[in-house]
Design a protein around this motif. Structure first.
Motif, mmCIF file in Angstrom:
data_model
loop_
_atom_site.group_PDB
_atom_site.id
_atom_site.type_symbol
_atom_site.label_atom_id
_atom_site.label_comp_id
_atom_site.label_asym_id
_atom_site.label_seq_id
_atom_site.Cartn_x
_atom_site.Cartn_y
_atom_site.Cartn_z
ATOM 1 N N MET A 1 0.854 -1.184 0.000
ATOM 2 C CA MET A 1 0.000 0.000 0.000
ATOM 3 C C MET A 1 0.890 1.235 0.000
ATOM 4 N N ALA A 2 0.669 2.084 -0.959
ATOM 5 C CA ALA A 2 1.468 3.303 -1.087
ATOM 6 C C ALA A 2 0.952 4.382 -0.137
ATOM 7 N N ILE A 3 1.873 5.143 0.381
ATOM 8 C CA ILE A 3 1.508 6.262 1.248
ATOM 9 C C ILE A 3 1.348 7.495 0.375
ATOM 10 N N ALA A 4 0.212 8.149 0.474
ATOM 11 C CA ALA A 4 -0.055 9.331 -0.341
ATOM 12 C C ALA A 4 0.807 10.503 0.130
ATOM 13 N N ASN A 5 1.190 11.329 -0.811
ATOM 14 C CA ASN A 5 1.970 12.517 -0.496
ATOM 15 C C ASN A 5 1.105 13.462 0.332
ATOM 16 N N LYS A 6 1.639 13.916 1.448
ATOM 17 C CA LYS A 6 0.864 14.769 2.342
ATOM 18 C C LYS A 6 0.541 16.117 1.692
ATOM 19 N N TYR A 7 1.431 16.592 0.843
ATOM 20 C CA TYR A 7 1.253 17.889 0.206
ATOM 21 C C TYR A 7 0.989 17.677 -1.274
ATOM 22 N N ALA A 8 0.046 18.379 -1.813
ATOM 23 C CA ALA A 8 -0.276 18.246 -3.227
ATOM 24 C C ALA A 8 0.823 18.900 -4.064
ATOM 25 N N THR A 9 1.155 18.265 -5.170
ATOM 26 C CA THR A 9 2.230 18.760 -6.039
ATOM 27 C C THR A 9 1.985 20.185 -6.539
ATOM 28 N N PRO A 10 0.766 20.547 -6.982
ATOM 29 C CA PRO A 10 0.583 21.944 -7.424
ATOM 30 C C PRO A 10 0.832 22.961 -6.324
ATOM 31 N N ASN A 11 0.460 22.627 -5.098
ATOM 32 C CA ASN A 11 0.689 23.554 -3.986
ATOM 33 C C ASN A 11 2.174 23.726 -3.700
ATOM 34 N N ILE A 12 2.916 22.630 -3.787
ATOM 35 C CA ILE A 12 4.360 22.716 -3.568
ATOM 36 C C ILE A 12 5.007 23.558 -4.652
ATOM 37 N N LEU A 13 4.626 23.314 -5.902
ATOM 38 C CA LEU A 13 5.232 24.057 -7.008
ATOM 39 C C LEU A 13 4.870 25.541 -6.959
ATOM 40 N N ASN A 14 3.632 25.855 -6.611
ATOM 41 C CA ASN A 14 3.245 27.265 -6.519
ATOM 42 C C ASN A 14 3.932 27.962 -5.344
ATOM 43 N N SER A 15 4.121 27.252 -4.245
ATOM 44 C CA SER A 15 4.858 27.831 -3.124
ATOM 45 C C SER A 15 6.322 28.052 -3.495
ATOM 46 N N TYR A 16 6.889 27.121 -4.239
ATOM 47 C CA TYR A 16 8.269 27.262 -4.699
ATOM 48 C C TYR A 16 8.392 28.433 -5.670
ATOM 49 N N ALA A 17 7.389 28.623 -6.512
ATOM 50 C CA ALA A 17 7.399 29.768 -7.437
ATOM 51 C C ALA A 17 7.374 31.080 -6.662
#
Length: 134
Positions: A1-17
Motif C-alpha cells: 500500500m502506497a503512502i499518499a503525499n501529504k502535500y499536493a504537487t501543485p501547492n508545492i510548485l506554486n509555493s516554490y514559485a
C-alpha cells in the motif's frame, strides 16, 4: 500500500514559485537602484530572473493542477505529465545553479556579501522543495 503525499504537487510548485520570486525581489531590493544605467540593469536583472524562474515553475504547477488523469488517453494526461516531470526536474537544476552562483559570489571579494547569502538560501530552498516533491 502506497503512502499518499501529504502535500499536493501543485501547492508545492506554486509555493516554490513564490519563493523564487521573493528571492528575485529580495535581490532587487538589496542591490538598490543606482543612478548609472549599468547598475540599474543589474538590479533589474535580479527581478527579471526571479520572475522568469518563478513563472516557469508556476506553469508546471498550473499544468499539474489539471488533475490526475484516470487513463492515458485522457485530454489532460500530457499536460499533467509534462507539469509533474518538469516540476520535479527544475528544483535540482536550480539548486545546482544557485549553489554555483553562491560559491562564485562568496569567493569573489568584489561582489556584495548579500549575493552569497541570497544564492545559498535559494539553493537550500530548492533542495527542500525537491524533498517535498517526493
Amino acid at each position: 500500500m502506497a503512502i499518499a503525499n501529504k502535500y499536493a504537487t501543485p501547492n508545492i510548485l506554486n509555493s516554490y514559485a513564490a519563493f523564487l520570486f521573493s528571492g528575485g525581489l529580495g535581490g532587487f531590493l538589496l542591490s538598490g537602484i543606482k543612478t548609472g544605467s549599468l547598475e540599474r540593469s543589474w538590479s533589474f536583472h535580479s527581478l527579471f530572473a526571479g520572475a522568469s524562474t518563478a513563472s516557469l515553475v508556476a506553469l508546471c504547477g498550473y499544468l499539474t493542477k489539471q488533475g490526475t488523469p484516470v487513463v492515458e488517453g485522457d485530454g489532460t494526461y500530457k499536460k499533467f505529465m509534462i507539469g509533474v516531470h518538469l516540476g520535479i526536474l527544475l528544483p535540482p537544476i536550480y539548486a545546482g545553479l544557485f549553489s554555483w552562483r553562491a560559491i562564485n559570489a562568496i569567493q569573489n571579494p568584489a561582489k556584495p556579501r548579500y549575493l552569497g547569502v541570497l544564492f545559498s538560501t535559494l539553493a537550500v530552498g530548492s533542495i527542500i522543495t525537491e524533498y517535498f516533491l517526493y
